[in-house]
Scaffold this motif. Structure first.
Motif, mmCIF file in Angstrom:
data_model
loop_
_atom_site.group_PDB
_atom_site.id
_atom_site.type_symbol
_atom_site.label_atom_id
_atom_site.label_comp_id
_atom_site.label_asym_id
_atom_site.label_seq_id
_atom_site.Cartn_x
_atom_site.Cartn_y
_atom_site.Cartn_z
ATOM 1 N N VAL A 1 -28.057 8.012 -8.429
ATOM 2 C CA VAL A 1 -27.017 7.902 -9.558
ATOM 3 C C VAL A 1 -25.873 8.357 -9.198
ATOM 4 N N GLN A 2 -25.577 9.262 -8.508
ATOM 5 C CA GLN A 2 -24.159 9.665 -7.984
ATOM 6 C C GLN A 2 -23.701 8.637 -7.078
ATOM 7 N N TRP A 3 -24.368 8.222 -5.963
ATOM 8 C CA TRP A 3 -23.880 7.306 -5.062
ATOM 9 C C TRP A 3 -23.509 5.973 -5.952
ATOM 10 N N ALA A 4 -24.371 5.478 -6.757
ATOM 11 C CA ALA A 4 -24.217 4.157 -7.376
ATOM 12 C C ALA A 4 -22.995 4.382 -8.364
ATOM 13 N N LEU A 5 -22.839 5.541 -9.168
ATOM 14 C CA LEU A 5 -21.690 5.494 -10.080
ATOM 15 C C LEU A 5 -20.298 5.466 -9.079
ATOM 16 N N THR A 6 -20.415 6.207 -7.960
ATOM 17 C CA THR A 6 -19.149 6.156 -7.041
ATOM 18 C C THR A 6 -18.897 4.839 -6.553
ATOM 19 N N CYS A 7 -20.158 3.846 -6.544
ATOM 20 C CA CYS A 7 -19.648 2.539 -5.897
ATOM 21 C C CYS A 7 -19.020 1.644 -6.964
ATOM 22 N N LEU A 8 -19.532 2.083 -8.274
ATOM 23 C CA LEU A 8 -19.062 1.393 -9.559
ATOM 24 C C LEU A 8 -17.540 1.731 -9.683
ATOM 25 N N GLU A 9 -17.334 3.100 -9.465
ATOM 26 C CA GLU A 9 -15.770 3.580 -9.776
ATOM 27 C C GLU A 9 -15.054 2.803 -8.659
ATOM 28 N N LYS A 10 -15.486 2.645 -7.380
ATOM 29 C CA LYS A 10 -14.668 2.178 -6.167
ATOM 30 C C LYS A 10 -14.572 0.463 -6.333
ATOM 31 N N SER A 11 -15.456 -0.039 -7.322
ATOM 32 C CA SER A 11 -15.493 -1.606 -7.520
ATOM 33 C C SER A 11 -16.219 -2.188 -6.351
ATOM 34 N N THR A 12 -17.121 -1.563 -5.455
ATOM 35 C CA THR A 12 -17.908 -1.801 -4.233
ATOM 36 C C THR A 12 -19.186 -2.256 -4.938
ATOM 37 N N VAL A 13 -19.062 -2.976 -5.891
ATOM 38 C CA VAL A 13 -20.579 -3.365 -6.467
ATOM 39 C C VAL A 13 -21.647 -4.053 -5.446
ATOM 40 N N ASP A 14 -20.888 -4.912 -4.646
ATOM 41 C CA ASP A 14 -21.808 -5.598 -3.707
ATOM 42 C C ASP A 14 -22.582 -4.564 -2.791
ATOM 43 N N LEU A 15 -22.319 -3.317 -2.545
ATOM 44 C CA LEU A 15 -23.027 -2.190 -2.038
ATOM 45 C C LEU A 15 -24.618 -1.992 -2.861
#
Length: 822
Positions: free
Chosen positions: A725-739
């Motif tokens: 959850v922490q890692w995914a929310l960080t990806c969303l905040e950074k707009s790196t959805v592809d990851l």
């Protein structure tokens, strides 16, 4: 003595001992009937079971039913010129019963069985196991069957039928009225080709009440025969032959035939006693049919906008008798005009303003309604869908805008020329049903009374009388104890296994049989019913205390009342020798976790996006049912990919939940725990959001950035304490959805579907429960993501806006309140 009626034996003799012994033996006989059959059971005059091709010299008992070989049987009436052989199946599936399916009689020319029976209607059941016999090609077997002047099957292929029904073994059930004392069944191969043949595995001939389905009309009268197409226990569980009312009928669940997501609510008559009226004899249908039902739910405004619908594939160009069973089991519905509805068959109203209370004159009183419908030949296809729909009657303005149904029976009626045979199904035609997979009966057969050969002396009379009296007292005390145990077991409504049966299934708890461990204890894979059924056996590691025993009983009852197509079925339990053991249906495709995270290591094909969406949708549908199926929600609190199991068709089945119904104590697994640490419906929503992240990313709930084979991202930067959850929310905040997208899915997800999926996932993972959606909102969003994915491939120019607008239909409104409780 009239068929099906019980009677009292009256013995008159001049010798006191003879009288006493005869009365005593009759008492034992009556006691046996009391404990082995329901008081409402019908006792057929004929109950003939033939195991075709069996080499057994004596009757073989399978689940309490005695099957006799047809070799050298007096039922065989064919002339010496008949060409036939007997053979054993070349392959033995672990789920295929030995009797009557592992042996067969092969026909190379016309062959006749002749049964000397009483006049009247008979059930004829023909059993088939699609396999190779004597190295012959199963696809070359075509069979024609006649019963008198009725044609039951013509050019019938067990090979094609088994594939259509998705079941290797099955039976076909017919109802034929015998005019005299002879029933001739003639079997013949339908082709004269050199490699053509036909086969049969088993035959049942069972008497039935004269007017069970014959109501004096032309449709189901003596001049017609019928084939049972469907017999369904609506809203309840399947009913095997040994739990029928003496006629060994099989009742299936209705979830297979429900249309769409608006499937209503399964109801259970927990506080209602079923009372059969004179016009509905107790053998009409088992009580369990009438004390379970399916209704639309309690949201009247929504119910006005959709139908509760089932569909049943049937053969074209035939008339059908549709019998609907009703019984009002809701304790608060006791008056006229509280629940009134209309019945539609194939979009035509067949009865308007049905009020079960008005028709039955009370709560808990069964009734049934018969309708006939003609299915014309509209296309070249052999099958069409027969639709059954219920809708609230708006004109009567009832207290509740709702509908209810307890059971369905559908029979094909023979044509004027006596024909019942339809076309073989197409192999390419995917069936939405599983057919009538037979379940063996365990109905006990009556034993014969021994003759009294000699009576000697007055002294022997006195001694025997005293001995028999003492034995009778001991017998009655033992019977009372056994009956008390039986009542206790029946109250749990599941199969009670002995510890001996459990040890046999697990090879005395062999460690090699252990396949998992959970909070309950160790999990074994085993086989029951003579090795024919694979199960998982959960054995508690702690001994039973008095308090734990009550909880264990409560859990068994909970599993009975909370039944759903997406819950792993509980088969039974064992609590002998201070053990707590639960027996579940085995899920051959393992857990969702194995397919998401270990597909590469196991050299399995990774799940496609559509497959993942199907599994998520099924799990969401189950969670919504658990949250809303009663006034007190059941909160599994253990929603994770290891507790989502997959059956042979990759259908999601929730497991691992326990008796958390009234608890508020925090439970769960690290990585899935609700930040608020509360046990509510919204904590399940958070855990399910973590599951959705696993589905999208293919990463575990903890340590998601650990290096993986063939993946460079984040290599060497793994944090074992970081949650997905922490890692995914960080990806969303950074707009790196592809990851976030699993490498196996890259380029295969329609953008609109991905956007909708991520949107509902984010909502599930909100810090505060009040900001999280309900499970029905999650379900609707996942189904919309499925539609977007499909629409994206069908029409690359389509937009999410177009599809959202299209989905705002009556069906979607009904979907929104799927399974809503009262």
């Amino acid at each position: 003595m009239e068929e099906g009626k019980s009677s009292r034996m009256i013995v008159v003799t001049l010798k006191p001992l003879y009288t006493f012994i005869c009365l005593y033996l009759h008492f034992l006989h009556c006691q046996k009937i009391d404990v082995s059959a329901d008081e409402s059971a019908y006792f057929p005059l004929e109950n003939i079971l033939l195991d075709c091709g069996s080499l057994a010299s004596q009757a073989v008992s399978y689940d309490g039913r005695n099957w006799s070989s047809d070799i050298r049987s007096h039922f065989v009436a064919s002339n010496p010129d008949s060409s036939f052989t007997v053979s054993r199946a070349s392959s033995a599936g672990t789920s295929v019963p030995e009797v009557p399916y592992m042996t067969a009689r092969l026909f190379h020319s016309q062959f006749t069985y002749s049964f000397n029976v009483s006049p009247g209607p008979k059930f004829i059941r023909l059993h088939f196991y699609d396999d190779s016999y004597m190295s012959l090609n199963a696809s070359k077997a075509f069979l024609s069957v006649t019963a008198g002047h009725f044609t039951l099957l013509r050019n019938f292929s067990a090979y094609l039928t088994a594939r259509y029904m998705k079941s290797a073994y099955f039976f076909k059930e017919f109802i034929v009225h015998v005019e005299n004392h002879t029933l001739d069944l003639t079997f013949s191969p339908s082709t004269n080709a050199s490699d053509g043949y036909a086969f049969l595995n088993g035959i049942e001939i069972v008497s039935m009440p004269l007017n069970l389905y014959n109501q004096g009309n032309n449709v189901s009268g003596n001049s017609t025969a019928m084939e049972t197409m469907y017999r369904v226990n609506v809203g309840g569980q399947s009913i095997p032959p040994n739990q029928d009312t003496g006629m060994s009928r099989s009742w299936t669940i209705d979830s297979t035939y429900l249309f769409g997501s608006a499937v209503g609510l399964a109801n259970y008559g927990l506080d209602v006693s079923i009372t059969y009226p004179p016009e509905v004899p107790a053998y009409t249908a088992p009580k369990v049919v009438y004390d379970t039902a399916r209704s639309m739910g309690s949201f009247s405004q929504i119910n006005k906008n959709y139908n509760l619908s089932w569909f049943f594939p049937v053969d074209s160009s035939f008339m059908y008798l549709v019998r609907l069973h009703f019984c009002e089991i809701d304790g608060k519905i006791t008056k006229i005009n509280q629940r009134v509805f209309d019945i539609f068959i194939n979009n035509q109203i067949v009865e308007s303003g049905v009020d079960v209370i008005a028709l039955s004159q009370g709560n808990g009183i069964p009734l049934y309604r018969d309708y006939t419908v003609l299915i014309p030949k509209l296309t070249s296809l052999g099958k069409q869908d027969l639709w059954l729909e219920l809708h609230p009657n708006l004109r009567s303005k009832p207290q509740y805008y709702d509908a209810i149904l307890n059971g369905v029976e559908i029979f094909k009626v023979s044509n004027n020329d006596g024909n019942l045979a339809g076309l073989n199904p197409s192999v390419s035609n995917e069936s939405s049903t599983h057919g009538d997979e037979p379940t063996s009966s365990s109905r006990s057969s009556e034993s014969s009374n021994k003759e009294i050969l000699t009576i000697a002396g007055i002294s022997i009379v006195i001694v025997l009388a005293i001995a028999l009296c003492l034995f009778l007292i001991v017998f009655l005390l033992k019977r009372k104890t056994e009956r008390t145990k039986k009542i206790t077991r029946n109250s749990l409504r599941n199969r009670s296994f002995s510890i001996g049966e459990i040890k046999k299934a697990t090879n005395n708890f062999d460690e090699a049989k252990i396949i998992d461990s959970d909070a309950f204890g160790l999990v074994y894979k085993g086989y029951i019913d003579e090795g024919s059924t694979a199960v998982t056996i959960h054995r508690a590691t702690q001994a039973i205390s008095k308090q734990e025993l009550h909880k264990f009983d409560a859990e068994i009852r909970m599993h009975y009342h909370f039944r759903h197509q997406h819950i792993v079925p509980l088969i039974g339990y064992c609590k002998e020798d201070h053990e707590m053991i639960l027996v579940y249906e085995y899920m051959p495709n393992g857990t969702f976790l194995e397919h998401l995270h270990f597909a590469d290591q196991r050299q399995q094909s990774p799940l496609s996006w559509n497959q993942r969406l199907d599994i998520c949708t099924g799990a969401a549908r189950c969670l919504h049912y658990l949250h809303s199926a009663s006034s007190h929600p059941l909160i599994p609190a253990e929603i994770k990919t290891t507790n989502i199991q997959l059956d042979k068709n990759l259908m999601a089945k929730i497991s691992g939940f326990s008796y958390n119904r009234f608890s508020t104590k925090t439970k769960g697994t690290i990585g899935y725990l609700d930040p608020e640490q509360n046990l509510t419906e919204k904590s399940d929503v958070f855990s399910f959001g973590v599951v959705l992240l696993e589905v999208l990313s293919g990463r575990p709930a903890m340590n998601p950035t650990a290096a993986r084979d063939n993946e460079e991202t984040d290599r060497g930067t793994a944090n074992p304490h970081e949650s997905l959850v922490q890692w995914a929310l960080t990806c969303l905040e950074k707009s790196t959805v592809d990851l976030l997208v699993d490498r196996h899915l890259k380029g295969k997800i329609v953008p609109a579907s991905l956007t909708k999926f991520i949107e509902i996932t984010e909502k599930c993972l909100a810090d505060q429960g009040v900001n999280r959606p309900s499970m029905i909102e999650v379900l609707c969003s996942l189904e919309l993501a499925q539609q977007l994915q499909f629409q994206g491939f069908e029409n690359s120019n389509g937009s999410a806006k177009d599809i959202v607008s299209h989905s705002n239909s009556n069906l979607m409104l009904g979907l929104e309140f799927f399974g809503a409780g009262r």
